[in-house]
Design an enzyme around this catalytic site. Sequence first.
Site, PDB file in Angstrom:
ATOM      1  N   ARG A 147       1.193  -1.158  -0.168  1.00 55.39           N
ATOM      2  CA  ARG A 147       0.368   0.101  -0.330  1.00 55.39           C
ATOM      3  C   ARG A 147       1.155   1.345  -0.281  1.00 55.39           C
ATOM      4  NH1 ARG A 147      -1.114   1.380   6.259  1.00 55.39           N
ATOM      5  NH2 ARG A 147      -0.236  -0.116   7.176  1.00 55.39           N
ATOM      6  N   SER A 181      -4.544   5.156   5.928  1.00 55.78           N
ATOM      7  CA  SER A 181      -4.377   3.578   5.826  1.00 55.78           C
ATOM      8  C   SER A 181      -4.218   3.731   4.072  1.00 55.78           C
ATOM      9  CB  SER A 181      -5.797   3.001   6.353  1.00 55.78           C
ATOM     10  OG  SER A 181      -5.086   3.400   6.895  1.00 55.78           O
ATOM     11  N   GLU A 227     -19.609   3.251   0.033  1.00 60.60           N
ATOM     12  CA  GLU A 227     -18.546   3.059  -1.091  1.00 60.60           C
ATOM     13  C   GLU A 227     -18.976   2.558  -2.169  1.00 60.60           C
ATOM     14  OE1 GLU A 227     -18.786   1.952   2.395  1.00 60.60           O
ATOM     15  OE2 GLU A 227     -17.235   2.255   3.323  1.00 60.60           O
ATOM     16  N   PHE A 231     -14.399  -4.055   2.014  1.00 60.90           N
ATOM     17  CA  PHE A 231     -15.235  -3.144   2.078  1.00 60.90           C
ATOM     18  C   PHE A 231     -15.224  -2.311  -0.071  1.00 60.90           C
ATOM     19  CE2 PHE A 231     -13.524  -0.935   6.418  1.00 60.90           C
ATOM     20  CZ  PHE A 231     -14.517  -2.132   6.314  1.00 60.90           C
ATOM     21  N   HIS A 263      -5.103  -3.779   2.718  1.00 61.31           N
ATOM     22  CA  HIS A 263      -6.380  -4.462   3.543  1.00 61.31           C
ATOM     23  C   HIS A 263      -6.797  -6.080   3.095  1.00 61.31           C
ATOM     24  CE1 HIS A 263      -4.443  -1.152   5.867  1.00 61.31           C
ATOM     25  NE2 HIS A 263      -5.336  -1.370   6.850  1.00 61.31           N
ATOM     26  N   ASP A 288      -7.902  -6.828  13.736  1.00 60.56           N
ATOM     27  CA  ASP A 288      -9.712  -6.094  13.511  1.00 60.56           C
ATOM     28  C   ASP A 288     -10.231  -6.997  13.426  1.00 60.56           C
ATOM     29  OD1 ASP A 288      -8.797  -3.906  13.438  1.00 60.56           O
ATOM     30  OD2 ASP A 288      -8.758  -3.338  11.100  1.00 60.56           O
ATOM     31  N   ARG A 320      -1.880  -4.802   4.140  1.00 57.92           N
ATOM     32  CA  ARG A 320      -1.638  -3.929   5.454  1.00 57.92           C
ATOM     33  C   ARG A 320      -0.281  -4.674   5.227  1.00 57.92           C
ATOM     34  NH1 ARG A 320      -1.267  -2.973  11.216  1.00 57.92           N
ATOM     35  NH2 ARG A 320      -1.262  -5.449  11.408  1.00 57.92           N
TER      36      ARG A 320
END
Lengths: 313, 261
Positions: free
Chosen positions: A8, A35, A56, A81, A107, A115, A165
């Site tokens: 990322r 993020s 989204e 998401f 992620h 998480d 991530r």
Amino acid sequence: MAVEMSTREAYGKTLVELGKENENIVVLDADLSRSTNTQLFAKEFPERFFDCGIAEQNMMGIAAGLAASGKTVFASSFAVFASGRCYDQVRMSIAQPRQNVKIVASHGGISVGEDGCSHHSIEDLALYCSFPNFSVIVPADANETAHAVRIAAATYGPFYIRLSRPKTSVVFDDNYRFELGKAVTMRGGWDVTVIACGLMVHRALLAADALAKQGIELRVVNMSTLKPIDEEAIIGAANETGAILCVEEHLQHGGLGSTVAQVVAKHQPVPMSFLAIKDYYSPSGKPNELLERHGLTSEGIEKEVRALVGRKG
Amino acid sequence: MAKTLRRHIIRMTAKAGSGHPGGSLSAVEILTALFFNHLRYDPRNPRWTDRDRFVLSKGHAAPLLYSALAEAGYFATEELLTLRQLDSRLQGHADMTATPGVELSTGSLGQGLSFGIGIAIAARLDRRDYRVYVLVGDGECEEGQVWEAAMAAAHFKVDNIVAIIDRNQQQIDGWTYEIMNSEPLDEKWRSFGWHVIEVNGHDPAQILAALEEAKTVKGKPTAIIAHTTKGKGVSFMENNLEFHGRAPTADEAEQALKELE
């Protein structure tokens, strides 16, 4: 090869370079820009960055509208998401009309870690591979990510690029050139082929080192493009090594393994095995603890490869 | 022109043996006002960069959109009778990859306004003066995405977009106030930051005046709530739920066309 960098992070840096080169690039995010690292682009080009908030579905529609007006659009969120939360919006507004939208999701997989299952993206590759017109890429490291993002920007049509991530080991040097739809043989071998994507490629290379000491020559293929899949590389591996193990940080169905198995079954049936996320939702935990639970380690790969050697007969 | 579009809708759905006449008939005056008195477009160049965009978010009203596009010159009116046939350019729901003049593939409700915002932002980035019009059903406003978009359009201050809500008060399972009450609809849009105009959706003068008023509104999007009657123009179809998603039979079509002479 001890260098580590998150994919990322490479994405954020590459977006800024692309923004400088091409003023037609517009970037969207859904309140996760810190993020996903689109914040780097946002700082540099605030007039071409739109934070769509925690919405989204709407973001994908806006992305489609911008693309239909001639923009090259990057839209980012977490993989869980960016896939499940807006599947129909992507289907109707982006996939069917083949809009020039690049969905880059950070992620991916269970290496999200602590998480927990709400944030573990284990179905996203199945969902995106199910769309006609989409190209789906899971880069193996930061260098490949930079190249894949550039290729996506330069290639008309919808893309899904899945990033991770945590920081991951760099497996490609700066001279590497990514080609869409082309697998890369990372290590030659004639006993068994491992076809892997994402952060599992590095683990497959470690397994190959260990297996070499046991006299097993493992071929390691990085299949970063899941769609369109490199059939030639798969058929070659089936012919030349006679057994294939697929390794991915995704559910066993609908992702890399399923796609490869279809090609193998049609063209050159050979013994196959699959190392993937098992068919349940994982709890919170450290990324490595979770990967270990599903056998997604170099030791896990070694074990599966040894079993496959036995099945070759 | 309104009568002509209604006749097309009856003929094409009757020929196809399926389709959505009710929600097509309710918005006839809205599309007549847009396509024949307001929008800037060139049927010989459907992708002209500076065209005004009309997005049919309620994609099941495709028979109405196709009728307007044919009369506007995008294709021959004879083609209308191919509606819903295999390999026809006129798909059951609006399809941007199939039909010239269709801006977005729709039919899964709630998505047109988000797309419209993207186009409106692109116009601003490129300093172009085209405008975006999105026709949304009132039942469609039950989709959460509509309100994500309503919030975003106001937040991004796009004043080159107009949402027209076809307030015919009916959805497949019944009256909207019985199935999922969305009143007070005007207050909802206003509280989301939109300039709201209410009109009789069958009165061309009121619709055109509202479209002109919307052009003068700066810094916020405009919602035109057009009060309409589902099945408008055909006595036995008006407010008759049956005709949301059923085509008229040959006899019914004959009677309808008589009423529309």
